[in-house]
Motif scaffolding. Structure first.
Motif, PDB file in Angstrom:
ATOM      1  N   MET A 117      83.856  85.874  75.703  1.00 51.48           N
ATOM      2  CA  MET A 117      83.927  85.979  74.247  1.00 51.48           C
ATOM      3  C   MET A 117      83.686  87.416  73.810  1.00 51.48           C
ATOM      4  N   ALA A 118      82.650  88.038  74.343  1.00 50.85           N
ATOM      5  CA  ALA A 118      82.305  89.405  73.941  1.00 50.85           C
ATOM      6  C   ALA A 118      83.397  90.401  74.306  1.00 50.85           C
ATOM      7  N   ASP A 119      84.142  90.114  75.373  1.00 53.03           N
ATOM      8  CA  ASP A 119      85.192  91.024  75.828  1.00 53.03           C
ATOM      9  C   ASP A 119      86.544  90.756  75.185  1.00 53.03           C
ATOM     10  N   THR A 120      86.604  89.761  74.296  1.00 50.19           N
ATOM     11  CA  THR A 120      87.859  89.390  73.635  1.00 50.19           C
ATOM     12  C   THR A 120      87.976  90.109  72.302  1.00 50.19           C
ATOM     13  N   ASP A 121      89.201  90.532  71.968  1.00 49.09           N
ATOM     14  CA  ASP A 121      89.348  91.240  70.691  1.00 49.09           C
ATOM     15  C   ASP A 121      89.285  90.250  69.530  1.00 49.09           C
ATOM     16  N   TRP A 122      88.835  90.759  68.424  1.00 47.93           N
ATOM     17  CA  TRP A 122      88.571  89.971  67.209  1.00 47.93           C
ATOM     18  C   TRP A 122      89.793  89.178  66.776  1.00 47.93           C
ATOM     19  N   GLN A 123      90.972  89.809  66.795  1.00 41.89           N
ATOM     20  CA  GLN A 123      92.179  89.143  66.296  1.00 41.89           C
ATOM     21  C   GLN A 123      92.548  87.929  67.139  1.00 41.89           C
ATOM     22  N   LEU A 125      81.624  86.928  68.032  1.00 39.35           N
ATOM     23  CA  LEU A 125      81.518  88.147  68.835  1.00 39.35           C
ATOM     24  C   LEU A 125      80.080  88.668  68.849  1.00 39.35           C
ATOM     25  N   GLU A 126      79.465  88.712  67.672  1.00 38.20           N
ATOM     26  CA  GLU A 126      78.081  89.189  67.590  1.00 38.20           C
ATOM     27  C   GLU A 126      77.131  88.235  68.312  1.00 38.20           C
ATOM     28  N   GLY A 127      77.396  86.932  68.182  1.00 37.69           N
ATOM     29  CA  GLY A 127      76.551  85.936  68.832  1.00 37.69           C
ATOM     30  C   GLY A 127      76.633  86.022  70.343  1.00 37.69           C
ATOM     31  N   ALA A 128      77.838  86.269  70.876  1.00 41.59           N
ATOM     32  CA  ALA A 128      77.984  86.426  72.326  1.00 41.59           C
ATOM     33  C   ALA A 128      77.150  87.590  72.822  1.00 41.59           C
ATOM     34  N   GLU A 129      77.134  88.667  72.067  1.00 35.86           N
ATOM     35  CA  GLU A 129      76.328  89.836  72.454  1.00 35.86           C
ATOM     36  C   GLU A 129      74.842  89.498  72.426  1.00 35.86           C
ATOM     37  N   VAL A 130      74.409  88.730  71.430  1.00 38.19           N
ATOM     38  CA  VAL A 130      72.999  88.327  71.358  1.00 38.19           C
ATOM     39  C   VAL A 130      72.624  87.485  72.578  1.00 38.19           C
ATOM     40  N   VAL A 131      73.473  86.519  72.926  1.00 40.29           N
ATOM     41  CA  VAL A 131      73.180  85.658  74.074  1.00 40.29           C
ATOM     42  C   VAL A 131      73.122  86.470  75.361  1.00 40.29           C
ATOM     43  N   LEU A 132      74.014  87.426  75.497  1.00 37.60           N
ATOM     44  CA  LEU A 132      74.009  88.273  76.690  1.00 37.60           C
ATOM     45  C   LEU A 132      72.769  89.164  76.727  1.00 37.60           C
ATOM     46  N   ARG A 133      72.452  89.760  75.610  1.00 42.56           N
ATOM     47  CA  ARG A 133      71.326  90.711  75.570  1.00 42.56           C
ATOM     48  C   ARG A 133      69.977  90.003  75.679  1.00 42.56           C
ATOM     49  N   PRO A 150      79.819  83.609  77.143  1.00 45.50           N
ATOM     50  CA  PRO A 150      79.543  84.729  76.239  1.00 45.50           C
ATOM     51  C   PRO A 150      80.181  86.027  76.709  1.00 45.50           C
ATOM     52  N   ARG A 151      80.295  86.232  78.037  1.00 42.41           N
ATOM     53  CA  ARG A 151      80.916  87.465  78.522  1.00 42.41           C
ATOM     54  C   ARG A 151      82.383  87.527  78.144  1.00 42.41           C
ATOM     55  N   SER A 198      77.642  77.806  81.077  1.00 39.30           N
ATOM     56  CA  SER A 198      78.892  77.716  80.316  1.00 39.30           C
ATOM     57  C   SER A 198      78.914  76.540  79.336  1.00 39.30           C
ATOM     58  N   PRO A 199      78.592  75.302  79.753  1.00 38.50           N
ATOM     59  CA  PRO A 199      78.600  74.207  78.778  1.00 38.50           C
ATOM     60  C   PRO A 199      77.586  74.400  77.646  1.00 38.50           C
ATOM     61  N   LEU A 200      76.429  74.961  77.955  1.00 41.10           N
ATOM     62  CA  LEU A 200      75.430  75.191  76.906  1.00 41.10           C
ATOM     63  C   LEU A 200      75.932  76.232  75.909  1.00 41.10           C
ATOM     64  N   TYR A 201      76.611  77.261  76.408  1.00 35.49           N
ATOM     65  CA  TYR A 201      77.177  78.248  75.488  1.00 35.49           C
ATOM     66  C   TYR A 201      78.279  77.616  74.645  1.00 35.49           C
ATOM     67  N   GLN A 202      79.112  76.760  75.248  1.00 38.76           N
ATOM     68  CA  GLN A 202      80.160  76.095  74.477  1.00 38.76           C
ATOM     69  C   GLN A 202      79.554  75.242  73.360  1.00 38.76           C
ATOM     70  N   LEU A 203      78.433  74.609  73.646  1.00 38.01           N
ATOM     71  CA  LEU A 203      77.749  73.832  72.608  1.00 38.01           C
ATOM     72  C   LEU A 203      77.267  74.743  71.484  1.00 38.01           C
ATOM     73  N   LEU A 204      76.790  75.925  71.841  1.00 38.80           N
ATOM     74  CA  LEU A 204      76.367  76.890  70.824  1.00 38.80           C
ATOM     75  C   LEU A 204      77.550  77.305  69.953  1.00 38.80           C
ATOM     76  N   VAL A 205      78.689  77.545  70.576  1.00 37.59           N
ATOM     77  CA  VAL A 205      79.905  77.881  69.819  1.00 37.59           C
ATOM     78  C   VAL A 205      80.245  76.757  68.844  1.00 37.59           C
ATOM     79  N   LEU A 206      80.175  75.524  69.312  1.00 38.56           N
ATOM     80  CA  LEU A 206      80.443  74.389  68.430  1.00 38.56           C
ATOM     81  C   LEU A 206      79.463  74.364  67.260  1.00 38.56           C
ATOM     82  N   ALA A 207      78.196  74.649  67.524  1.00 38.59           N
ATOM     83  CA  ALA A 207      77.197  74.667  66.447  1.00 38.59           C
ATOM     84  C   ALA A 207      77.516  75.759  65.427  1.00 38.59           C
TER      85      ALA A 207
END
Length: 203
Positions: free
Chosen positions: A70-76, A99-107, A67-68, A31-40
């Motif tokens: 984020m990916a499950d959250t609606d765009w708006q 949203l696309e990045g969360a899917e990449v991290v998950l996949r 990422p899960r 989770s913290p590593l993903y949050q850092l990615l979001v910040l980047a």
């Protein structure tokens, strides 16, 4: 002013990492590593760093910390969170990128960026290349991630970007990554790198 005094003043005035400012307690956990990615991602547009860190805080307050989720959250919902932090010029495109990045991290890495690290097999250049598979992350964004993560991942040390090295030179500090790394303990490298970037932005 000697090097020791210059360093002390620099860290006193600017010695807070961008991750800290965004409310991320960095640990070598998914989770913290993903949050850092979001910040980047947020810092990778032409927008002020304080707005990017405010936007990160707002996303995390909205529980968008994995990422899960984020990916499950609606765009708006993401657009609205960015808007509350005044991250408006790029809010719609950034929401799409998140949203696309969360899917990449998950996949690609099962939601765990430690797997990206394993895939890089100790090569910092490979880490930066793999990070750029995430939408919106280019060399600058990958550098931001590595600058902050070097306190956790020894293979990334030392990492100072051009802006940090230029600021160091203007302050009379060493101009090389190795020289700067000799000034502080390894876990303090993100603070020093961020302090130099902040100092450079003020001049």
């Amino acid at each position: 002013m000697n090097t020791e005094d210059t360093l002390a003043e620099l860290l006193r005035e600017h010695g807070r990492s961008y991750a800290e400012e965004a409310g991320i307690t960095l640990r070598d956990k998914p989770s913290p590593l993903y949050q850092l990615l979001v910040l980047a991602v947020l810092c990778s547009t032409r927008i002020k760093a304080d707005i990017a860190t405010d936007a990160a805080r707002e996303l995390f307050r909205s529980r968008l910390r994995t990422p899960r989720v984020m990916a499950d959250t609606d765009w708006q919902t993401i657009v609205d969170a960015l808007g509350r932090a005044h991250y408006r010029r790029y809010d719609e495109s950034t929401a799409t990128a998140l949203l696309e990045g969360a899917e990449v991290v998950l996949r690609r890495w099962g939601g765990d960026l430690r797997r990206l690290r394993d895939e890089a097999n100790g090569d910092p250049e490979a880490v930066r290349e793999l990070l750029q598979e995430v939408p919106r992350i280019g060399p600058v964004g990958a550098g931001i991630f590595c600058r902050e993560a070097q306190g956790l991942w020894p293979e990334l040390r030392p990492f100072f970007d051009d802006r940090a090295r230029e600021a160091a030179s203007s302050l009379g500090l060493p101009r090389t990554d190795e020289g700067l790394a000799g000034l502080v303990a390894p876990d303090e490298l993100p603070r020093l790198a961020s302090a130099l970037v902040r100092s450079g932005l003020q001049h």
